[in-house]
Design a protein around this motif. Structure first.
Motif, PDB file in Angstrom:
ATOM      1  N   LEU A  24       4.799   6.097  -2.474  1.00 47.85           N
ATOM      2  CA  LEU A  24       6.210   6.356  -2.751  1.00 47.85           C
ATOM      3  C   LEU A  24       6.573   6.264  -4.228  1.00 47.85           C
ATOM      4  CD1 LEU A  24       7.814   4.396   0.234  1.00 47.85           C
ATOM      5  CD2 LEU A  24       7.629   6.873  -0.027  1.00 47.85           C
ATOM      6  N   ARG A  25       5.672   5.782  -5.055  1.00 49.87           N
ATOM      7  CA  ARG A  25       5.997   5.563  -6.462  1.00 49.87           C
ATOM      8  C   ARG A  25       6.556   6.785  -7.183  1.00 49.87           C
ATOM      9  NH1 ARG A  25       7.665   5.180 -10.619  1.00 49.87           N
ATOM     10  NH2 ARG A  25       7.336   3.643 -12.278  1.00 49.87           N
ATOM     11  N   PRO A  26       6.157   8.011  -6.842  1.00 50.10           N
ATOM     12  CA  PRO A  26       6.724   9.165  -7.561  1.00 50.10           C
ATOM     13  C   PRO A  26       8.233   9.314  -7.459  1.00 50.10           C
ATOM     14  CG  PRO A  26       4.697   9.813  -6.469  1.00 50.10           C
ATOM     15  CD  PRO A  26       5.013   8.421  -5.993  1.00 50.10           C
ATOM     16  N   VAL A  27       8.873   8.722  -6.448  1.00 51.53           N
ATOM     17  CA  VAL A  27      10.330   8.899  -6.323  1.00 51.53           C
ATOM     18  C   VAL A  27      11.100   7.898  -7.162  1.00 51.53           C
ATOM     19  CG1 VAL A  27      10.045   9.770  -3.970  1.00 51.53           C
ATOM     20  CG2 VAL A  27      10.689   7.368  -4.307  1.00 51.53           C
ATOM     21  N   VAL A  28      10.424   6.879  -7.690  1.00 52.84           N
ATOM     22  CA  VAL A  28      11.116   5.809  -8.418  1.00 52.84           C
ATOM     23  C   VAL A  28      11.426   6.264  -9.845  1.00 52.84           C
ATOM     24  CG1 VAL A  28      10.964   3.459  -9.319  1.00 52.84           C
ATOM     25  CG2 VAL A  28      10.047   3.993  -7.047  1.00 52.84           C
ATOM     26  N   VAL A  35       6.982   7.613   6.022  1.00 50.87           N
ATOM     27  CA  VAL A  35       6.792   7.461   4.585  1.00 50.87           C
ATOM     28  C   VAL A  35       6.892   8.819   3.893  1.00 50.87           C
ATOM     29  CG1 VAL A  35       5.126   6.815   2.798  1.00 50.87           C
ATOM     30  CG2 VAL A  35       5.420   5.358   4.818  1.00 50.87           C
ATOM     31  N   GLN A  36       6.339   9.842   4.509  1.00 56.85           N
ATOM     32  CA  GLN A  36       6.401  11.177   3.924  1.00 56.85           C
ATOM     33  C   GLN A  36       7.833  11.671   3.821  1.00 56.85           C
ATOM     34  OE1 GLN A  36       3.891  12.796   2.534  1.00 56.85           O
ATOM     35  NE2 GLN A  36       5.194  14.517   1.953  1.00 56.85           N
ATOM     36  N   GLU A  37       8.643  11.359   4.825  1.00 57.84           N
ATOM     37  CA  GLU A  37      10.051  11.774   4.789  1.00 57.84           C
ATOM     38  C   GLU A  37      10.821  11.047   3.692  1.00 57.84           C
ATOM     39  OE1 GLU A  37      10.769  13.035   9.482  1.00 57.84           O
ATOM     40  OE2 GLU A  37      10.922  10.920   8.867  1.00 57.84           O
ATOM     41  N   ILE A  38      10.463   9.792   3.442  1.00 54.56           N
ATOM     42  CA  ILE A  38      11.080   9.080   2.318  1.00 54.56           C
ATOM     43  C   ILE A  38      10.716   9.780   1.014  1.00 54.56           C
ATOM     44  CG2 ILE A  38      11.199   6.920   1.029  1.00 54.56           C
ATOM     45  CD1 ILE A  38      10.488   5.443   3.604  1.00 54.56           C
ATOM     46  N   LEU A  81      13.432  -0.686   2.976  1.00 57.10           N
ATOM     47  CA  LEU A  81      13.408   0.433   3.920  1.00 57.10           C
ATOM     48  C   LEU A  81      12.098   0.443   4.705  1.00 57.10           C
ATOM     49  CD1 LEU A  81      15.086   2.801   4.907  1.00 57.10           C
ATOM     50  CD2 LEU A  81      14.101   4.210   3.092  1.00 57.10           C
ATOM     51  N   LEU A  82      10.987   0.127   4.054  1.00 59.26           N
ATOM     52  CA  LEU A  82       9.702   0.046   4.751  1.00 59.26           C
ATOM     53  C   LEU A  82       9.696  -1.076   5.786  1.00 59.26           C
ATOM     54  CD1 LEU A  82       7.301   0.662   1.729  1.00 59.26           C
ATOM     55  CD2 LEU A  82       7.622   2.187   3.686  1.00 59.26           C
ATOM     56  N   GLU A 125       0.835  -1.214   0.000  1.00 58.82           N
ATOM     57  CA  GLU A 125       0.000   0.000   0.000  1.00 58.82           C
ATOM     58  C   GLU A 125       0.865   1.256   0.000  1.00 58.82           C
ATOM     59  OE1 GLU A 125      -2.658  -0.035   3.267  1.00 58.82           O
ATOM     60  OE2 GLU A 125      -3.819  -1.760   2.555  1.00 58.82           O
ATOM     61  N   GLN A 126       1.924   1.262   0.809  1.00 56.67           N
ATOM     62  CA  GLN A 126       2.786   2.446   0.901  1.00 56.67           C
ATOM     63  C   GLN A 126       3.558   2.695  -0.390  1.00 56.67           C
ATOM     64  OE1 GLN A 126       2.105   4.279   3.569  1.00 56.67           O
ATOM     65  NE2 GLN A 126       0.819   2.497   4.021  1.00 56.67           N
TER      66      GLN A 126
END
Length: 269
Positions: A55-59, A91-94, A71-72, A50-51
């Protein structure tokens, strides 16, 4: 001569592959770091997947999914921590600090990019070989994008950091579209700015209006930095793997136009 050439990113522009890439990353991470997953149960694994949507935008490249998955796990399971950054990390900080976090964890985990790329590709190959319908079903094309490709009269190229064979398979099996492999520039064909330079220099493309459609603002910024690429019209999609903050920033950049799905379909036809 006239006409148009469209260079299209794949993941986040044509295809929503986040479900497949997240599941593949979990499978690959379990093989790479089995000791890390000893205390991860099905509920935790579901939370991790789910997370990954957040986070997909950083990949930028697929192997990074493996790093994010591990990391999760470290966030969830204190005894699995082998990095100096995971304690207290959110998660937001990642999402906000991935470019700084990635080299740190790569170093602390003693990992190398090529091995992770190879593993991620092999996991996908195995999934395709053993369960093609399941692999295909974990992806979806965004509404209208497949039809826009099918009926486009423009010159179409795929420019992606995904391994080309996977993009080609999804186009064929999921969308019913066969794009020649020489028109798919995937992982290993060089940075996207170099691919765009190659495309605009090809004799058969002289006189065409050039368009590059992406879902990553950072990639479009790299294009803007290259004076040789000033002929390209640049577009950021509002449905892909980017954030509201990035779309707002893009709207203030004169070279970039933010488009929606209806714009995409209308322009490509």
């Amino acid at each position: 001569m006239g006409g148009h050439l469209y260079a299209l990113d794949f993941d986040g522009v044509l295809c929503d592959s986040c479900g497949e890439s997240s599941l593949s990353a979990v499978k690959a991470a379990k093989l790479r770091w089995p000791w890390v997953f000893e205390l991860v149960d099905a509920t935790m694994e579901g939370w991790i997947v789910e997370q990954m949507y957040t986070l997909r935008p950083v990949v930028e490249t697929g192997y990074e999914n493996l790093l994010l998955v591990r990391l999760l796990v470290e966030i969830l399971v204190p005894s699995a921590r082998h990095s100096s950054v995971s304690e207290g990390l959110s998660v937001q900080e990642i999402l906000e600090n991935w470019l700084k976090l990635k080299p740190t964890i790569m170093s602390e985990w003693n990992e190398d990019r090529d091995s992770l790329v190879d593993l991620f590709g092999r996991i996908r190959d195995d999934w395709i070989e053993n369960d093609l319908p399941g692999w295909i079903g974990a992806n979806r094309f965004y509404p209208g994008t497949a039809d826009a490709l099918k009926f486009s009269s423009s010159e179409i190229y795929i420019v992606t950091t995904k391994q080309g064979r996977f993009a080609e398979a999804l186009l064929k099996e999921l969308a019913g579209i066969e794009i020649p492999s020489e028109r798919i520039y995937g992982l290993g064909t060089g940075p996207k700015v170099k691919v765009l330079q190659q495309l605009q220099q090809m004799p058969q493309h002289q006189g065409l209006t050039l368009h590059f459609i992406e879902d990553r603002l950072a990639t479009l910024k790299n294009v803007i930095k290259e004076p040789a690429l000033e002929r390209w019209n640049l577009y950021l999609v509002n449905w892909g793997y980017n954030t509201p903050k990035e779309r707002e920033e893009a709207s203030d950049i004169s070279r970039v136009k933010v488009i929606d799905l209806s714009d995409f379909s209308r322009n490509l036809k």
